[in-house]
Each structure stands twice: as structure tokens, then as C-alpha cells.
Write a protein that holds these residues in place. Structure first.
Motif, mmCIF file in Angstrom:
data_model
loop_
_atom_site.group_PDB
_atom_site.id
_atom_site.type_symbol
_atom_site.label_atom_id
_atom_site.label_comp_id
_atom_site.label_asym_id
_atom_site.label_seq_id
_atom_site.Cartn_x
_atom_site.Cartn_y
_atom_site.Cartn_z
ATOM 1 N N LEU A 165 4.084 -1.294 -14.222
ATOM 2 C CA LEU A 165 2.736 -1.286 -14.784
ATOM 3 C C LEU A 165 1.881 -0.210 -14.122
ATOM 4 C CD1 LEU A 165 0.444 -2.460 -16.513
ATOM 5 C CD2 LEU A 165 0.104 -4.185 -14.701
ATOM 6 N N PHE A 166 1.894 -0.149 -12.804
ATOM 7 C CA PHE A 166 1.090 0.847 -12.099
ATOM 8 C C PHE A 166 1.550 2.265 -12.447
ATOM 9 C CE2 PHE A 166 -0.284 -2.132 -8.370
ATOM 10 C CZ PHE A 166 -1.018 -2.888 -9.263
ATOM 11 N N THR A 167 2.857 2.449 -12.608
ATOM 12 C CA THR A 167 3.377 3.761 -13.005
ATOM 13 C C THR A 167 2.827 4.156 -14.366
ATOM 14 O OG1 THR A 167 5.396 3.541 -11.698
ATOM 15 C CG2 THR A 167 5.487 5.035 -13.596
ATOM 16 N N ARG A 168 2.856 3.235 -15.317
ATOM 17 C CA ARG A 168 2.348 3.534 -16.669
ATOM 18 C C ARG A 168 0.852 3.823 -16.643
ATOM 19 N NH1 ARG A 168 5.951 -0.405 -17.388
ATOM 20 N NH2 ARG A 168 4.485 -2.104 -17.759
ATOM 21 N N ILE A 169 0.110 3.105 -15.805
ATOM 22 C CA ILE A 169 -1.333 3.346 -15.701
ATOM 23 C C ILE A 169 -1.600 4.719 -15.115
ATOM 24 C CG2 ILE A 169 -3.453 2.626 -14.523
ATOM 25 C CD1 ILE A 169 -2.410 -0.297 -14.836
ATOM 26 N N VAL A 170 -0.871 5.093 -14.067
ATOM 27 C CA VAL A 170 -1.059 6.418 -13.454
ATOM 28 C C VAL A 170 -0.723 7.513 -14.463
ATOM 29 C CG1 VAL A 170 -0.204 8.020 -11.681
ATOM 30 C CG2 VAL A 170 -0.752 5.649 -11.071
ATOM 31 N N LYS A 171 0.400 7.380 -15.152
ATOM 32 C CA LYS A 171 0.789 8.393 -16.147
ATOM 33 C C LYS A 171 -0.258 8.501 -17.264
ATOM 34 C CE LYS A 171 5.819 8.280 -15.700
ATOM 35 N NZ LYS A 171 7.078 7.967 -16.409
ATOM 36 N N ALA A 172 -0.757 7.376 -17.733
ATOM 37 C CA ALA A 172 -1.774 7.392 -18.786
ATOM 38 C C ALA A 172 -3.059 8.026 -18.278
ATOM 39 C CB ALA A 172 -2.035 5.972 -19.289
ATOM 40 N N LYS B 4 1.846 9.408 -5.894
ATOM 41 C CA LYS B 4 2.310 10.743 -5.512
ATOM 42 C C LYS B 4 3.455 11.213 -6.405
ATOM 43 C CE LYS B 4 1.992 12.058 -1.265
ATOM 44 N NZ LYS B 4 1.675 12.386 0.078
ATOM 45 N N LYS B 5 4.316 10.297 -6.824
ATOM 46 C CA LYS B 5 5.440 10.666 -7.680
ATOM 47 C C LYS B 5 4.995 11.012 -9.101
ATOM 48 C CE LYS B 5 9.847 9.080 -9.506
ATOM 49 N NZ LYS B 5 10.857 8.024 -9.511
ATOM 50 N N HIS B 6 4.065 10.248 -9.636
ATOM 51 C CA HIS B 6 3.704 10.410 -11.042
ATOM 52 C C HIS B 6 2.423 11.216 -11.267
ATOM 53 C CE1 HIS B 6 7.042 7.954 -12.180
ATOM 54 N NE2 HIS B 6 6.691 7.094 -11.230
ATOM 55 N N LEU C 298 0.838 -1.206 0.000
ATOM 56 C CA LEU C 298 0.000 0.000 0.000
ATOM 57 C C LEU C 298 0.870 1.252 0.000
ATOM 58 C CD1 LEU C 298 -2.745 -1.096 2.559
ATOM 59 C CD2 LEU C 298 -2.850 -1.192 0.062
ATOM 60 N N LYS C 299 1.924 1.236 0.800
ATOM 61 C CA LYS C 299 2.843 2.391 0.835
ATOM 62 C C LYS C 299 3.513 2.585 -0.517
ATOM 63 C CE LYS C 299 3.873 2.152 5.772
ATOM 64 N NZ LYS C 299 4.898 1.832 6.778
ATOM 65 N N GLN C 300 3.896 1.495 -1.163
ATOM 66 C CA GLN C 300 4.538 1.602 -2.473
ATOM 67 C C GLN C 300 3.576 2.152 -3.519
ATOM 68 O OE1 GLN C 300 6.344 -2.011 -3.939
ATOM 69 N NE2 GLN C 300 7.252 -0.965 -5.686
ATOM 70 N N MET C 301 2.334 1.684 -3.503
ATOM 71 C CA MET C 301 1.355 2.209 -4.466
ATOM 72 C C MET C 301 1.137 3.699 -4.227
ATOM 73 S SD MET C 301 -1.411 -0.853 -5.050
ATOM 74 C CE MET C 301 -1.666 -1.266 -3.329
#
Length: 130
Positions: free
Chosen positions: A101-108, A30-32, A22-25
Motif C-alpha cells: 500500500l505504501f509503495t502504491r501511495i508513493v508511486k502515485a 527511497k526505492k520508489h 521506520l527503516k522499512q518506510m
């Protein structure tokens, strides 16, 4: 449904096994999506930037990352190896967060929300001129 006053309190109330995920997500979002508003919505952490970006939550035996169904459509091939729902990606406890994958989804999702907000604004402006 339990009520939490902050994301920190939500994460702290979850089983120890899921807290790192959860902390990593949270860090990924927050970063992206640095301009996203963080709040508890539907009893879980939610992030909003010109509309809903994503949510995440811990459950009995898994954690789930939720995004707009439209955002997930572009990642269909990558999602085949996960248990999914219309808007969620379920990961069993003990399995690593698919950070890339989660980073790409957030950015998209950020791009899509900005595009939608700009389109709405252009439409609104064109209606004013009439």
C-alpha cells in the motif's frame, strides 16, 4: 518538538519497537522515489519531489505514514482497515508495515507531483509567449 539533523538520527532516537517500521518506510520511499530530497521537516522525516511526497513518524503507541490528502483519496477502499486522518495512516506498534500500500501511495504521489510540475511549467511557458 525535538530537533534532528538527519533521518538516521531521528530513527535512532525512536523506541526500539518502531525502528524497523521506520527503516522499512524509508526504504520504500527511497526505492520508489529515488530523486526525492530527504530532510527533517516538522520534526520528522519528510520527502520532497516537485513538492511534498510524504512523511513518516513514530508516536507513543503507533507509527504514521503521511501523504498528501489528495494522494490518499484514491486508496479509500484499502484504507478502511486502518486508522486514518486526513493525511495519515496510523499503524499500531507490532503490526507490519503495509509495504504494498505504501509503495502504491508513493508511486502515485510521484506521478501526481510530476503531472503538477509539468502543468505549472506549461502554464508558465504559455504566459511567457503572450
Amino acid at each position: 518538538m525535538k530537533s534532528y539533523s538527519s533521518v538516521e538520527k531521528y530513527i535512532a532516537a525512536q523506541p526500539t519497537i518502531v525502528r524497523p517500521a521506520l527503516k522499512q518506510m524509508r526504504q520504500i520511499v527511497k526505492k520508489h522515489a529515488p530523486g526525492a530530497q530527504e530532510k527533517i521537516s516538522y520534526g520528522m522525516p519528510g520527502y520532497f519531489f516537485h513538492g511534498m511526497l510524504c512523511y513518516f513518524a513514530g508516536f507513543k503507541a503507533h507509527y504514521t505514514f503521511f501523504a498528501r490528502p489528495r494522494a490518499l483519496q484514491d486508496f479509500g477502499e484499502e484504507l478502511k482497515k486502518y486508522s486514518t486522518s486526513k493525511a495519515g495512516i496510523r499503524i499500531a506498534f507490532g503490526k507490519p508495515v503495509p509495504a504494498g500500500l505504501f509503495t502504491r501511495i508513493v508511486k502515485a504521489s510521484v506521478k501526481a507531483n510530476l503531472r503538477d510540475a509539468m502543468a505549472k511549467e506549461m502554464l508558465k511557458n504559455s504566459m511567457r509567449k503572450k
